[in-house]
Design a protein around this motif. Structure first.
Motif, PDB file in Angstrom:
ATOM      1  N   SER A  16       4.396   4.908   1.826  1.00  0.00           N
ATOM      2  CA  SER A  16       3.800   3.964   0.913  1.00  0.00           C
ATOM      3  C   SER A  16       3.528   2.784   2.219  1.00  0.00           C
ATOM      4  N   PHE A  17       2.904   1.671   1.528  1.00  0.00           N
ATOM      5  CA  PHE A  17       2.242   0.789   2.438  1.00  0.00           C
ATOM      6  C   PHE A  17       2.660  -0.309   1.799  1.00  0.00           C
ATOM      7  N   GLU A  18       3.477  -1.561   2.415  1.00  0.00           N
ATOM      8  CA  GLU A  18       4.039  -2.739   1.780  1.00  0.00           C
ATOM      9  C   GLU A  18       3.774  -3.950   2.603  1.00  0.00           C
ATOM     10  N   LYS A  25      -3.235  -3.426   3.866  1.00  0.00           N
ATOM     11  CA  LYS A  25      -2.991  -2.291   3.276  1.00  0.00           C
ATOM     12  C   LYS A  25      -3.924  -1.380   3.298  1.00  0.00           C
ATOM     13  N   SER A  26      -5.012  -1.709   2.350  1.00  0.00           N
ATOM     14  CA  SER A  26      -5.991  -1.045   2.008  1.00  0.00           C
ATOM     15  C   SER A  26      -6.824  -0.533   3.186  1.00  0.00           C
ATOM     16  N   ILE A  29      -4.718   2.127   5.192  1.00  0.00           N
ATOM     17  CA  ILE A  29      -4.874   3.480   4.256  1.00  0.00           C
ATOM     18  C   ILE A  29      -6.008   4.229   4.425  1.00  0.00           C
ATOM     19  N   SER A  45      -5.060   9.438  -1.156  1.00  0.00           N
ATOM     20  CA  SER A  45      -4.797   7.930  -1.358  1.00  0.00           C
ATOM     21  C   SER A  45      -4.604   7.391  -2.649  1.00  0.00           C
ATOM     22  N   ARG A  47      -2.570   4.257  -5.491  1.00  0.00           N
ATOM     23  CA  ARG A  47      -2.300   2.779  -5.415  1.00  0.00           C
ATOM     24  C   ARG A  47      -1.241   2.552  -6.799  1.00  0.00           C
ATOM     25  N   CYS A 103       0.537   5.612  -0.498  1.00  0.00           N
ATOM     26  CA  CYS A 103       0.397   4.960  -1.603  1.00  0.00           C
ATOM     27  C   CYS A 103       0.360   3.273  -1.252  1.00  0.00           C
ATOM     28  N   ASP A 104      -0.435   2.632  -1.761  1.00  0.00           N
ATOM     29  CA  ASP A 104      -0.612   1.092  -1.478  1.00  0.00           C
ATOM     30  C   ASP A 104       0.265   0.461  -2.764  1.00  0.00           C
ATOM     31  N   ARG A 105       1.863   0.404  -2.195  1.00  0.00           N
ATOM     32  CA  ARG A 105       2.405  -0.128  -2.969  1.00  0.00           C
ATOM     33  C   ARG A 105       3.571   0.816  -3.734  1.00  0.00           C
TER      34      ARG A 105
END
Length: 220
Positions: A16-18, A25-26, A29, A45, A47, A103-105
């Motif tokens: 995940s990216f937070e 983030k995008s 990713i 990928s 979100r 995963c974006d968030r």
């Protein structure tokens, strides 16, 4: 990197990216996905909110409109409902195949935005996650750390001016968000990998890629 670094017979890797608004983030990713795909690694990928067809339809109502459009508890329930569908339909099937999921968030955003920012008891949020979202946590969480004022200034240059409900909640709110992510990162330092989001896109990308490759090698 040889294909031997990634054994598809093993469970996939959930990343995940937070971070707050405007941290990039995008972008990161997409860069990671491109780099891993070039190495013949299967990458998905996705979100939150969103991910599924239905989730994307509901997403616009959560991230657009007036800042008081939703009660914070209603937000939390919606995010959990969307996350359950996301896990069932997208995340777990991909992990079962041995893919890497970016995963974006994910759950950490709910803990910070609805918990810290919205003043909902964190124990309640964790209970919802445990009971309805399988207590699923990423294997790695990249926390892109950035001064919220810098992040909000960055969002002004975006072409998308509709998904700005959270951005419009003010600097004090976003300082709480930054502090919340920092506290989570410090508490869960084995899972979190904190990166200074004021670094160049290339330097951030290299840090992320190197860390992911090291995890893949260690799991081989």
């Amino acid at each position: 990197m040889s294909n031997n670094y990634y054994n598809k017979s093993k469970k996939g890797l959930f990343i995940s990216f937070e971070g707050g608004e405007g941290v990039g983030k995008s972008t990161q990713i997409e860069l990671l996905k491109t780099s891993l795909t070039k190495k013949k690694i299967n990458v998905l990928s996705t979100r939150e909110p969103g991910g599924t067809k239905e989730g994307e339809l509901i997403r616009k109502f959560l991230v657009s409109g007036e800042i008081n459009s939703w009660d914070t508890y209603s937000e939390s329930l919606l995010f959990n409902a969307l996350r359950r569908e996301h896990i069932n339909k997208i995340i777990n099937p991909s992990l079962f195949k041995g893919d890497i999921v970016l995963c974006d968030r994910f759950i950490d955003s709910t803990i910070v935005y609805q918990g810290v920012g919205g003043a909902i008891n964190q124990t309640l949020l964790l209970s919802l996650h445990k009971n309805f979202c399988y207590d699923l946590y990423p294997d790695i969480t990249f926390f892109l750390s950035l001064d919220p004022k810098v992040g909000l200034d960055r969002t002004l240059s975006r072409n998308n001016k509709t998904e700005n409900r959270f951005e419009n909640m003010g600097l004090l709110y976003h300082q709480k968000i930054q502090d919340g992510f920092k506290a989570l990162s410090d508490k869960n330092n084995k899972r979190f990998f904190e990166i200074n989001a004021e670094l160049s896109v290339e330097k951030i990308s290299n840090q992320i890629y190197d860390h992911v490759i090291s995890i893949i090698k260690s799991n081989d």
